[in-house]
Design a protein around this motif. Structure first.
Motif, PDB file in Angstrom:
ATOM      1  N   ARG A 275     -45.344-108.262   0.166  1.00 42.24           N
ATOM      2  CA  ARG A 275     -44.336-107.510   0.935  1.00 42.24           C
ATOM      3  C   ARG A 275     -44.174-106.064   0.472  1.00 42.24           C
ATOM      4  O   ARG A 275     -43.607-105.243   1.185  1.00 42.24           O
ATOM      5  CB  ARG A 275     -42.975-108.225   0.857  1.00 42.24           C
TER       6      ARG A 275
ATOM      7  N   SER B 155     -46.304-107.485   5.512  1.00 42.00           N
ATOM      8  CA  SER B 155     -44.948-108.028   5.667  1.00 42.00           C
ATOM      9  C   SER B 155     -44.805-108.591   7.071  1.00 42.00           C
ATOM     10  O   SER B 155     -45.676-108.389   7.924  1.00 42.00           O
ATOM     11  CB  SER B 155     -43.895-106.949   5.407  1.00 42.00           C
TER      12      SER B 155
ATOM     13  N   SER C 299     -42.993 -98.536   5.266  1.00 39.22           N
ATOM     14  CA  SER C 299     -42.814 -99.772   4.502  1.00 39.22           C
ATOM     15  C   SER C 299     -41.503 -99.734   3.726  1.00 39.22           C
ATOM     16  O   SER C 299     -40.925 -98.668   3.481  1.00 39.22           O
ATOM     17  CB  SER C 299     -43.966 -99.943   3.510  1.00 39.22           C
TER      18      SER C 299
ATOM     19  N   LYS D 144     -42.836-107.778   9.518  1.00 34.79           N
ATOM     20  CA  LYS D 144     -42.562-106.755  10.541  1.00 34.79           C
ATOM     21  C   LYS D 144     -41.530-107.223  11.573  1.00 34.79           C
ATOM     22  O   LYS D 144     -41.412-106.638  12.644  1.00 34.79           O
ATOM     23  CB  LYS D 144     -43.859-106.328  11.257  1.00 34.79           C
TER      24      LYS D 144
ATOM     25  N   LEU E 285     -48.582-101.472   1.758  1.00 36.48           N
ATOM     26  CA  LEU E 285     -48.408-100.199   2.455  1.00 36.48           C
ATOM     27  C   LEU E 285     -49.329-100.039   3.658  1.00 36.48           C
ATOM     28  O   LEU E 285     -49.033 -99.270   4.564  1.00 36.48           O
ATOM     29  CB  LEU E 285     -48.673 -99.042   1.475  1.00 36.48           C
TER      30      LEU E 285
END
Length: 435
Positions: free
Chosen positions: A239, A248, A353, A250, A242
């Motif tokens: 998580r 992650s 991020s 999202k 980048l």
């Protein structure tokens, strides 16, 4: 037994979904006829006092896509969806008259801009039955172990542990389908970006958020991230990534405009844990949903203090504002390449991020000691997943006037070494900026 209202209006705001939608569910249950409404409020697309739009093109496009999908999904339930490019204070009184509306169902909001609109309408429309529901939480306000919002603890860990111990997350609501006779003539149209004063754009090929708005798209994303790739099983490990769409979940962008509920995500994580397996990574997505709840409760507790320079702590710092510094920061032209790469990514895609956000906020507020409110307003303008409570909660946290008991400051060079060791992220965006 409650007498059914003849006609009710469901006023959609940041709850743009059909499933697990309390206002819609209750309106259908308590009414003979249901009409739905969304207003693209021109104030949301106007220029701020800082010289940039309150909502820029990235989130606006995501919102347009969300509203388009909501219209389709409501029609499947035989509900007409009226969409206006106008302020609600003008639209709603006219609809009340035109359709003899007796009740308005809506999600409960409590931040100042939304409250002013609601209160203005309530004062004008005293004869209307107003039904507001808290519908943006994982842990519902009725269920948390605090009798009053002012008793919410100032430290997240205490809040999380108490809630995890005592709260059962509510089940999802299944929205019934109405008969075709519920439909009305509808000639309203969903505005385009240019209608809202924004420019059309192509999605950046390098974006980490190549997704579209809408409830169905949120479910597609859950299906891909949980079930197809099983990335949920490594969520905590990845998580802080980048680059790319899968470091992650999202899901924050769909959560932010309410095209998916926190409960839906929670119960899908629980199903995943049962069928695939539970670990620290699967739990961590729930952990992040609790953080999201926490910032909402902090906002309920402290009200407008989350928008004020001294934050919820009333701490005085020697804040400055230098316009040239702001231009350098927003354009990715500071002395820190890691900050620059993140700011260019935001400028060109509307995404950044979590790791990037913590570094650029720390740099602005702690290194340069610049007024955090202007930067927070810039995030509000640019971020695809802007949520008032999370955005301002994080800004006061990272600026030393919020809920960080340690008042930490990031060592940005060290952060870049840890999270972008091979420089791939910085190369991706710093090279992009040369064209």
């Amino acid at each position: 037994m409650q007498k059914k209202q003849k006609t009710s209006l469901v006023w959609f705001r940041n709850d743009l979904r059909v499933n697990d939608q309390t206002s819609l569910y209750q309106a259908i249950k308590n009414s003979e006829q249901v009409i739905a409404l969304y207003c693209f409020d021109p104030r949301h697309f106007a220029e701020t006092k800082y010289g940039f739009k309150k909502t820029e093109k990235f989130r606006t496009q995501f919102l347009i896509e969300t509203v388009q999908e909501l219209k389709t999904n409501l029609l499947k339930h035989n509900i007409s969806f009226l969409v206006f490019n106008e302020i609600p204070e003008i639209v709603i009184p006219k609809l009340i008259t035109d359709y003899n509306i007796e009740a308005i169902y809506l999600q409960k909001e409590w931040t100042s801009e939304e409250t002013v609109v609601t209160e203005t309408l309530k004062n004008e429309l005293k004869h209307i039955n107003w039904q507001e529901s808290y519908d943006q939480f994982l842990f519902h306000p009725e269920d948390i172990p605090y009798a009053e919002f002012k008793k919410i603890p100032e430290v997240f860990t205490e809040f999380r542990k108490q809630c995890e111990k005592t709260v059962r997350v509510k089940s999802r609501l299944e929205t019934p389908k109405l008969p075709e006779s519920n439909l009305i003539e509808n000639t309203t149209a969903i505005p385009s970006l240019t209608d809202l004063g924004l420019e059309e754009f192509e999605t950046h090929p390098k974006t980490a958020f190549p997704f579209q708005g809408g409830e169905n798209q949120a479910l597609v994303r859950i299906d891909a991230y949980f079930w197809e790739t099983k990335k949920l099983s490594v969520y905590k490990k990845t998580r802080n990534g980048l680059v790319g769409k899968d470091y992650s979940s999202k899901l924050s962008a769909w959560l932010a405009n309410g095209s998916i509920s926190a409960r839906t995500i929670y119960w899908e994580v629980k199903r995943y844990e049962k069928e695939i397996g539970a670990n620290e990574d699967t739990y961590w997505l729930i952990f992040e949903l609790i953080w999201r709840d926490y910032f909402k409760y902090i906002s309920l507790k402290h009200g407008n203090k989350i928008f004020q320079l001294q934050g919820i702590l009333g701490k005085k710092y020697d804040w400055k504002f230098n316009h040239k510094a702001f231009q350098q920061w927003t354009n990715g032209n500071t002395k820190e390449p890691f900050v620059n790469a993140n700011m260019i990514e935001l400028q060109q895609t509307g995404w950044m991020s979590n790791r990037g956000r913590q570094n650029v906020t720390s740099f602005w507020a702690k290194e340069w000691e610049q007024d955090w409110r202007i930067a927070a307003a810039y995030f509000e303008s640019m971020l695809l997943d802007y949520d008032v409570h999370s955005n301002y909660g994080n800004w006061i946290y990272n600026s030393g006037v919020g809920n960080d008991p340690r008042d930490r400051k990031f060592n940005i060079k060290r952060q870049a070494e840890m999270y972008d060791a091979n420089g791939a992220f910085q190369k991706l965006w710093l090279q992009t900026s040369l064209f």
